[in-house]
Design a protein around this motif. Structure first.
Motif, PDB file in Angstrom:
ATOM      1  N   TYR A 107      -7.978 -84.967  -1.365  1.00 36.85           N
ATOM      2  CA  TYR A 107      -9.693 -86.053  -1.435  1.00 36.85           C
ATOM      3  C   TYR A 107     -10.120 -84.915  -0.381  1.00 36.85           C
ATOM      4  CZ  TYR A 107     -13.451 -89.124   0.331  1.00 36.85           C
ATOM      5  OH  TYR A 107     -14.982 -90.191   0.955  1.00 36.85           O
ATOM      6  N   ASP A 108      -9.754 -84.162   1.351  1.00 37.09           N
ATOM      7  CA  ASP A 108     -10.396 -83.835   1.876  1.00 37.09           C
ATOM      8  C   ASP A 108     -10.711 -82.285   1.668  1.00 37.09           C
ATOM      9  OD1 ASP A 108     -10.939 -85.516   3.792  1.00 37.09           O
ATOM     10  OD2 ASP A 108      -8.042 -85.301   4.794  1.00 37.09           O
ATOM     11  N   GLU A 109     -10.160 -81.969   0.851  1.00 38.11           N
ATOM     12  CA  GLU A 109     -10.835 -80.603   0.257  1.00 38.11           C
ATOM     13  C   GLU A 109     -12.125 -80.814  -0.367  1.00 38.11           C
ATOM     14  OE1 GLU A 109     -10.096 -77.272   1.667  1.00 38.11           O
ATOM     15  OE2 GLU A 109      -8.335 -78.393   2.477  1.00 38.11           O
ATOM     16  N   ILE A 110     -11.821 -81.520  -1.550  1.00 45.68           N
ATOM     17  CA  ILE A 110     -13.032 -82.126  -2.203  1.00 45.68           C
ATOM     18  C   ILE A 110     -14.000 -81.752  -1.196  1.00 45.68           C
ATOM     19  CG2 ILE A 110     -13.832 -82.919  -3.758  1.00 45.68           C
ATOM     20  CD1 ILE A 110     -12.083 -81.363  -5.330  1.00 45.68           C
ATOM     21  N   ARG A 111     -14.254 -82.521  -0.089  1.00 46.45           N
ATOM     22  CA  ARG A 111     -15.259 -82.767   0.820  1.00 46.45           C
ATOM     23  C   ARG A 111     -15.877 -81.421   1.431  1.00 46.45           C
ATOM     24  NH1 ARG A 111     -16.484 -88.167   1.841  1.00 46.45           N
ATOM     25  NH2 ARG A 111     -18.721 -87.301   2.907  1.00 46.45           N
ATOM     26  N   ALA A 112     -14.789 -80.947   2.160  1.00 43.20           N
ATOM     27  CA  ALA A 112     -15.619 -80.202   2.826  1.00 43.20           C
ATOM     28  C   ALA A 112     -15.272 -78.618   1.405  1.00 43.20           C
ATOM     29  CB  ALA A 112     -13.834 -79.225   3.002  1.00 43.20           C
ATOM     30  N   GLY A 113     -15.866 -78.923   0.454  1.00 45.34           N
ATOM     31  CA  GLY A 113     -16.857 -78.356  -0.236  1.00 45.34           C
ATOM     32  C   GLY A 113     -15.838 -77.665  -1.482  1.00 45.34           C
ATOM     33  N   ASN A 114     -14.987 -77.697  -1.915  1.00 42.14           N
ATOM     34  CA  ASN A 114     -13.938 -77.106  -2.950  1.00 42.14           C
ATOM     35  C   ASN A 114     -14.595 -78.553  -4.117  1.00 42.14           C
ATOM     36  OD1 ASN A 114     -12.095 -74.896  -1.489  1.00 42.14           O
ATOM     37  ND2 ASN A 114     -11.234 -77.199  -0.825  1.00 42.14           N
ATOM     38  N   ASP A 115     -14.819 -77.174  -5.467  1.00 39.11           N
ATOM     39  CA  ASP A 115     -14.592 -78.288  -6.367  1.00 39.11           C
ATOM     40  C   ASP A 115     -13.365 -78.608  -6.764  1.00 39.11           C
ATOM     41  OD1 ASP A 115     -17.628 -77.218  -6.981  1.00 39.11           O
ATOM     42  OD2 ASP A 115     -17.144 -75.383  -6.533  1.00 39.11           O
ATOM     43  N   VAL A 116     -12.783 -77.593  -7.132  1.00 38.03           N
ATOM     44  CA  VAL A 116     -10.995 -77.998  -7.742  1.00 38.03           C
ATOM     45  C   VAL A 116     -10.385 -77.915  -6.726  1.00 38.03           C
ATOM     46  CG1 VAL A 116      -9.691 -77.853  -9.504  1.00 38.03           C
ATOM     47  CG2 VAL A 116     -12.242 -77.053  -9.686  1.00 38.03           C
ATOM     48  N   VAL A 117      -9.468 -78.549  -6.891  1.00 40.20           N
ATOM     49  CA  VAL A 117      -8.084 -78.524  -5.782  1.00 40.20           C
ATOM     50  C   VAL A 117      -6.776 -78.832  -6.364  1.00 40.20           C
ATOM     51  CG1 VAL A 117      -6.911 -79.674  -3.728  1.00 40.20           C
ATOM     52  CG2 VAL A 117      -9.455 -79.352  -3.626  1.00 40.20           C
ATOM     53  N   ILE A 118      -6.267 -77.997  -6.630  1.00 39.97           N
ATOM     54  CA  ILE A 118      -5.244 -77.873  -7.043  1.00 39.97           C
ATOM     55  C   ILE A 118      -3.596 -78.164  -6.478  1.00 39.97           C
ATOM     56  CG2 ILE A 118      -3.225 -76.469  -8.530  1.00 39.97           C
ATOM     57  CD1 ILE A 118      -6.020 -75.045  -9.431  1.00 39.97           C
ATOM     58  N   GLY A 119      -2.922 -78.849  -7.199  1.00 41.50           N
ATOM     59  CA  GLY A 119      -1.478 -79.337  -6.690  1.00 41.50           C
ATOM     60  C   GLY A 119      -0.039 -78.137  -6.697  1.00 41.50           C
ATOM     61  N   SER A 120      -0.093 -76.718  -5.915  1.00 46.25           N
ATOM     62  CA  SER A 120       0.519 -75.707  -6.785  1.00 46.25           C
ATOM     63  C   SER A 120       1.741 -76.003  -6.760  1.00 46.25           C
ATOM     64  CB  SER A 120       0.205 -74.412  -5.776  1.00 46.25           C
ATOM     65  OG  SER A 120       0.504 -73.833  -6.072  1.00 46.25           O
ATOM     66  N   ARG A 121       2.954 -75.611  -7.625  1.00 49.52           N
ATOM     67  CA  ARG A 121       4.362 -75.796  -7.698  1.00 49.52           C
ATOM     68  C   ARG A 121       4.079 -73.876  -7.432  1.00 49.52           C
ATOM     69  NH1 ARG A 121       5.106 -77.090 -13.675  1.00 49.52           N
ATOM     70  NH2 ARG A 121       3.302 -76.442 -13.321  1.00 49.52           N
ATOM     71  N   TYR A 122       3.961 -73.065  -7.630  1.00 53.37           N
ATOM     72  CA  TYR A 122       3.887 -71.785  -7.553  1.00 53.37           C
ATOM     73  C   TYR A 122       3.693 -71.199  -6.059  1.00 53.37           C
ATOM     74  CZ  TYR A 122       5.868 -72.820 -11.786  1.00 53.37           C
ATOM     75  OH  TYR A 122       6.285 -73.322 -13.272  1.00 53.37           O
ATOM     76  N   MET A 123       3.406 -71.558  -4.748  1.00 48.00           N
ATOM     77  CA  MET A 123       2.473 -71.093  -4.004  1.00 48.00           C
ATOM     78  C   MET A 123       3.704 -71.721  -2.884  1.00 48.00           C
ATOM     79  SD  MET A 123      -0.056 -73.580  -3.011  1.00 48.00           S
ATOM     80  CE  MET A 123      -0.876 -72.524  -1.645  1.00 48.00           C
ATOM     81  N   ASP A 124       3.947 -70.748  -1.860  1.00 44.60           N
ATOM     82  CA  ASP A 124       4.769 -70.386  -0.977  1.00 44.60           C
ATOM     83  C   ASP A 124       4.104 -72.300   0.029  1.00 44.60           C
ATOM     84  OD1 ASP A 124       5.234 -68.056   0.084  1.00 44.60           O
ATOM     85  OD2 ASP A 124       3.743 -67.916   1.239  1.00 44.60           O
ATOM     86  N   GLY A 125       5.627 -72.671   0.132  1.00 48.09           N
ATOM     87  CA  GLY A 125       5.403 -74.051  -0.116  1.00 48.09           C
ATOM     88  C   GLY A 125       5.836 -75.163  -0.906  1.00 48.09           C
ATOM     89  N   ASN A 192     -15.621 -73.090  -6.251  1.00 47.88           N
ATOM     90  CA  ASN A 192     -14.487 -73.058  -5.193  1.00 47.88           C
ATOM     91  C   ASN A 192     -13.410 -73.451  -5.486  1.00 47.88           C
ATOM     92  OD1 ASN A 192     -16.069 -71.444  -3.767  1.00 47.88           O
ATOM     93  ND2 ASN A 192     -17.332 -73.390  -2.808  1.00 47.88           N
ATOM     94  N   ASP A 193     -12.220 -72.911  -5.124  1.00 47.90           N
ATOM     95  CA  ASP A 193     -10.798 -73.503  -5.654  1.00 47.90           C
ATOM     96  C   ASP A 193     -10.185 -73.492  -4.333  1.00 47.90           C
ATOM     97  OD1 ASP A 193     -10.184 -70.509  -6.012  1.00 47.90           O
ATOM     98  OD2 ASP A 193      -8.353 -71.778  -6.703  1.00 47.90           O
ATOM     99  N   LYS A 194      -8.639 -74.495  -4.452  1.00 52.59           N
ATOM    100  CA  LYS A 194      -8.485 -74.469  -3.394  1.00 52.59           C
ATOM    101  C   LYS A 194      -6.763 -74.902  -3.832  1.00 52.59           C
ATOM    102  CE  LYS A 194      -6.896 -75.460   1.123  1.00 52.59           C
ATOM    103  NZ  LYS A 194      -6.723 -74.185   1.912  1.00 52.59           N
ATOM    104  N   GLU A 195      -5.908 -73.855  -3.485  1.00 56.27           N
ATOM    105  CA  GLU A 195      -4.636 -74.694  -4.011  1.00 56.27           C
ATOM    106  C   GLU A 195      -3.874 -75.388  -2.486  1.00 56.27           C
ATOM    107  OE1 GLU A 195      -2.353 -72.866  -7.355  1.00 56.27           O
ATOM    108  OE2 GLU A 195      -3.400 -70.952  -6.275  1.00 56.27           O
ATOM    109  N   ILE A 196      -2.825 -76.466  -2.927  1.00 55.03           N
ATOM    110  CA  ILE A 196      -2.317 -77.000  -1.946  1.00 55.03           C
ATOM    111  C   ILE A 196      -0.617 -76.977  -3.205  1.00 55.03           C
ATOM    112  CG2 ILE A 196      -2.503 -79.507  -0.362  1.00 55.03           C
ATOM    113  CD1 ILE A 196      -5.008 -79.402  -1.383  1.00 55.03           C
ATOM    114  N   PRO A 197      -0.067 -76.186  -1.689  1.00 54.44           N
ATOM    115  CA  PRO A 197       1.827 -76.274  -2.358  1.00 54.44           C
ATOM    116  C   PRO A 197       2.256 -78.449  -2.202  1.00 54.44           C
ATOM    117  CG  PRO A 197       1.158 -75.893   0.376  1.00 54.44           C
ATOM    118  CD  PRO A 197       0.312 -76.302  -0.259  1.00 54.44           C
ATOM    119  N   PHE A 198       2.588 -78.497  -3.446  1.00 55.00           N
ATOM    120  CA  PHE A 198       4.099 -79.319  -3.065  1.00 55.00           C
ATOM    121  C   PHE A 198       5.045 -79.173  -3.903  1.00 55.00           C
ATOM    122  CE2 PHE A 198       3.597 -81.627  -7.344  1.00 55.00           C
ATOM    123  CZ  PHE A 198       3.036 -81.086  -8.442  1.00 55.00           C
ATOM    124  N   GLU A 199       6.257 -79.644  -3.351  1.00 53.55           N
ATOM    125  CA  GLU A 199       7.547 -79.761  -4.729  1.00 53.55           C
ATOM    126  C   GLU A 199       7.387 -81.084  -5.400  1.00 53.55           C
ATOM    127  OE1 GLU A 199      11.040 -81.134  -2.903  1.00 53.55           O
ATOM    128  OE2 GLU A 199      11.705 -78.833  -3.360  1.00 53.55           O
TER     129      GLU A 199
END
Ligand SMILES: Nc1nc2c(ncn2[C@@H]2O[C@H](COP(=O)(O)OP(=O)(O)O)[C@@H](O)[C@H]2O)c(=O)[nH]1
Ligand SMILES: [Mg+2]
Length: 373
Positions: A107-125, A192-199
């Protein structure tokens, strides 16, 4: 009006649904978010609907949409988009594969200006826990296909993501199968997109609804989005591919520089062809770097290598590998197979170009992909 809507698609999730709703609601309270929970159910045969309807009478922010036609996960999420009562949507599975604790961050990342925020399994972390090999292989294959469309995104088929309402309203989504995110990225309007790692954790209760037909549908979806990207120049897919095309055009100028210099240095300066080729390659590398840095990747704001000198160094190191490939093939074809040296050089250039593109795309001009807010 709610701050955000958490959309939970369900089909026969009676064991999980009360717990996931409770957990999402707890996350809302903890982060002081005025959030809606919208369960989109495909007419489950178990007690899912009754359970959510009961919760709805207890908590006014819990809603359910029961669908009776066009059964499907993506279709359900798309319906959720049009029935949600806020401007920010988060999609999460009911089976605890996705951590609700990350919702406020999305939610914060969207509020910060990203249009899509993705929970990523395939990035560091990020990662996947407890998935059978078969599922891992299928997921990797789907991700690979998705990355052909969106090379910048590590997990373009994640089921856990947040999206701003404007991205999807009016978008010609043709939801089918499991991969609604790819459809959103391909057909939606976003910058703008942002990826956030998750398991990702495999479900403990209930069973997966993934079928073979879903995989076949997915391949069709990728082709459909590729066509859409080619036909719609403003689409995100087109913007990604524009870079590939520019990189190719720059490569062509490099070929002209390389071939011209090789010919000049051998025929007019009289250098041995391998020496002449070495010089020609080095100068074409410089030529390519400048064009790519100033043109192809000009809009790539968040470079990992922030100084141009660092990028030049990286590009040169990658290209050094390309030089070895180029020279090796030039020698192999000319001196071993007796091919005319300009033809051998062309083969060397083409293979080295492929190498250069793939490695540079992943190192020199990649977007920053850390999990930091
Ligand atoms: N509405 C709806 N939800 C679905 C459908 N298929 C799966 N789901 C839900 O989508 C989420 C992910 O499904 P799951 O079967 O766990 O997929 P997997 O994690 O890829 O094995 C869960 O919350 C399911 O209940 C469907 O056809 N319609
Ligand atoms: Mg699951």
């Amino acid at each position: 009006m709610y701050d955000l809507s958490v959309i939970i698609p369900t089909f026969n999730e009676e064991e999980n649904i009360p717990r996931i709703i409770e957990e999402v609601d707890a996350v809302f309270r903890k982060s002081n978010l005025n959030g809606e929970i919208l369960v989109v159910d495909d007419n489950s045969k178990d007690r899912t609907i009754a359970i959510v309807q009961k919760l709805h009478t207890e908590k006014e922010n819990v809603n359910i949409l029961v669908r009776t036609s066009d059964h499907g996960l993506s279709q359900s999420v798309a319906d959720g988009f049009s029935h949600a009562s806020s401007d920010i949507f988060v999609v999460i599975d009911a089976d605890f594969s996705h951590p609700p604790a990350l919702i406020p961050k999305m939610y914060d990342e969207i509020r910060a200006g990203n249009d899509v925020v993705i929970g990523s399994r395939y990035m560091d972390g990020g990662g996947i826990k407890d998935w059978p090999l078969k599922r891992r292989v299928i997921s990797k294959g789907a991700t690979f296909l998705g990355r052909l469309l969106f090379p910048d995104i590590s997990d373009p088929v994640s089921g856990f993501f947040a999206v701003r309402k404007e991205v999807v309203t009016g978008a010609p989504l043709k939801p089918k199968g499991y991969k609604i995110l790819l459809e959103v990225l391909g057909k939606g309007t976003w910058e703008n997109d942002k990826e956030i790692p998750f398991e990702f954790v495999d479900r403990e209760i209930g069973s997966s609804k993934l079928k073979f037909r879903t995989i076949a549908e997915y391949a069709g979806q990728v082709v459909d989005i590729a066509l859409f990207s080619v036909l719609h120049r403003g689409s995100a897919g087109w913007k990604e591919w524009e870079r590939v095309i520019k990189f190719g055009l720059v490569g062509l100028t490099g070929i002209v520089v390389n071939m011209g210099l090789l010919y000049y240095l051998k025929e007019y300066v009289g250098l041995y062809y391998l020496v002449a080729s070495f010089i020609a390659i080095e100068i074409s590398i410089l030529n390519n770097f400048l064009w790519n840095d100033l043109w192809t990747f000009r809009t790539q704001e968040k470079q990992k290598l922030s100084s141009r000198w660092h990028r030049l160094l990286a590009f040169n190191l990658v290209s050094a590998g390309g030089v070895v490939i180029n020279l090796g093939l030039l020698y192999l074809f000319t001196s071993v197979f007796g091919v005319y040296y300009l033809i051998s050089n062309l083969i060397g250039i083409l293979v080295a170009f492929l190498w250069n593109f793939i490695i540079n795309r992943n190192i020199t001009w990649i977007k920053k992909k850390t999990g930091r807010v």
